[in-house]
Design an enzyme around this catalytic site. Structure first.
Site, PDB file in Angstrom:
ATOM      1  N   TYR A 167      30.499  43.048  27.662  1.00 11.98           N
ATOM      2  CA  TYR A 167      31.854  43.469  27.311  1.00 11.98           C
ATOM      3  C   TYR A 167      31.791  44.194  25.962  1.00 11.98           C
ATOM      4  O   TYR A 167      31.941  43.593  24.904  1.00 11.98           O
ATOM      5  CB  TYR A 167      32.792  42.265  27.185  1.00 11.98           C
ATOM      6  N   GLY A 199      45.617  42.899  39.681  1.00  8.35           N
ATOM      7  CA  GLY A 199      45.754  43.057  41.124  1.00  8.35           C
ATOM      8  C   GLY A 199      44.912  44.204  41.640  1.00  8.35           C
ATOM      9  O   GLY A 199      43.726  44.319  41.337  1.00  8.35           O
TER      10      GLY A 199
END
Length: 302
Positions: free
Chosen positions: A69, A221
């Site tokens: 990350y 989502g």
């Protein structure tokens, strides 16, 4: 009660092995910029550090991160180390290994089993720890995870890792891993508007075995790596959000927590206002009719 006064305690508690955590945690990926990894605008370092410290003030004691990350200027692990070290005794930091990126941010192929120790030690170095609380093996399309997971099990025996998890798997991989070493957590893509029978089966299997299930992209989502900004919210989500006076992101998080007491949430943000909203989502209680409407959205076209 306002969102500012709601802490992670309101979400309840679950144990990752012998490590109790609040069910609302924090995902570190977006600390580095406006989008995943090296894409988008680089984050403001001081604000990212402030968000981490505020998360802990709000009772968050489960942070999800990884050495991969990072953006052009920011490393999530370095930010965590700067903001939170020396670490509180009850803070659980979960990281993951398997994928890797070079210094330019380009993705390499999956790490070989014999490379995983180096990945674990890099996380240790960046975080300033002598052991890692929880390490996930992030599957990279391998048919079998036995050799990779076995390598991590050896690092657990050596004391570098306390607990093991697996990520981006199919149900058969959980069975395969459990034959090698204990698994305390499974992390897979899962969202109200992203139907996936295999993910639902994993959620069920984890609940039966007392294993945590940690969805990723639960808020984004179908937006995935683009984040919530790339997400189109269904009318059902918007209607429930209006009824509770909260954002669609809060409803998405609350819905995942309603899927079982073993489900944990790790929504990520670099925005302090969004952090407060994310933590407050752990206190949302959806009605039965609302849950049925959202469940129907989750199972559509399956």
């Amino acid at each position: 009660m306002t969102a500012e006064t709601i802490t992670a305690d309101a979400s309840g508690t679950f144990e990752l092995g012998d490590l109790p955590v609040h069910r609302i945690g924090f995902g570190a990926m977006r600390l580095t910029g406006s989008a995943a990894f090296h894409l988008g605008t680089v984050s403001d370092r001081a604000r990212s550090i402030a968000v981490l410290r505020r998360a802990v003030e709000l009772g968050v004691n489960h942070i999800d991160t990884a050495a991969f990350y990072f953006s052009s200027l920011r490393s999530a692990n370095e930010l965590i180390n700067t903001a939170l070290a020396p670490y509180a005794d009850d803070l659980v930091i979960a990281t993951k290994v398997g994928p890797f990126r070079d210094y330019c941010g380009e993705w390499g192929t999956s790490a070989r089993p014999d490379q995983l120790r180096g990945h674990v030690e890099e996380n240790l170095r960046q975080l300033g720890r002598d052991h890692l609380d929880l390490v996930y093996l992030r599957r990279m399309n391998q048919d079998s995870i036995a050799e990779h997971f076995g390598a991590l099990a050896e690092l657990r025996e050596a004391g570098l890792v306390r607990h093991l998890g697996i990520s981006a798997i199919q149900p058969r991989h959980l069975t395969e891993a459990l034959e090698i070493a204990p698994v305390v957590s499974v992390q897979n893509r899962y969202a109200v508007d992203a139907p996936d029978p295999r993910a639902d089966e994993l959620l069920r299997m984890c609940g039966e075995r007392g294993i945590a299930f940690v969805p990723y992209y639960a808020v984004a989502g179908q937006g995935g790596e683009r984040g919530a900004a790339g997400t189109r919210n269904d009318d059902e989500i918007l209607a429930v959000a209006r009824a509770h006076g909260v954002s669609p992101a809060a409803i998405r998080t609350a819905w995942t927590l309603h899927r079982g007491p073993h489900v944990l949430a790790v929504p990520g943000t670099g925005n302090p206002d969004h952090l407060t909203e994310n933590v407050a989502a752990g206190a949302l209680r959806l009605g039965q009719e609302e849950l049925e409407r959202l469940d129907a959205l989750h199972t559509q076209d399956v």
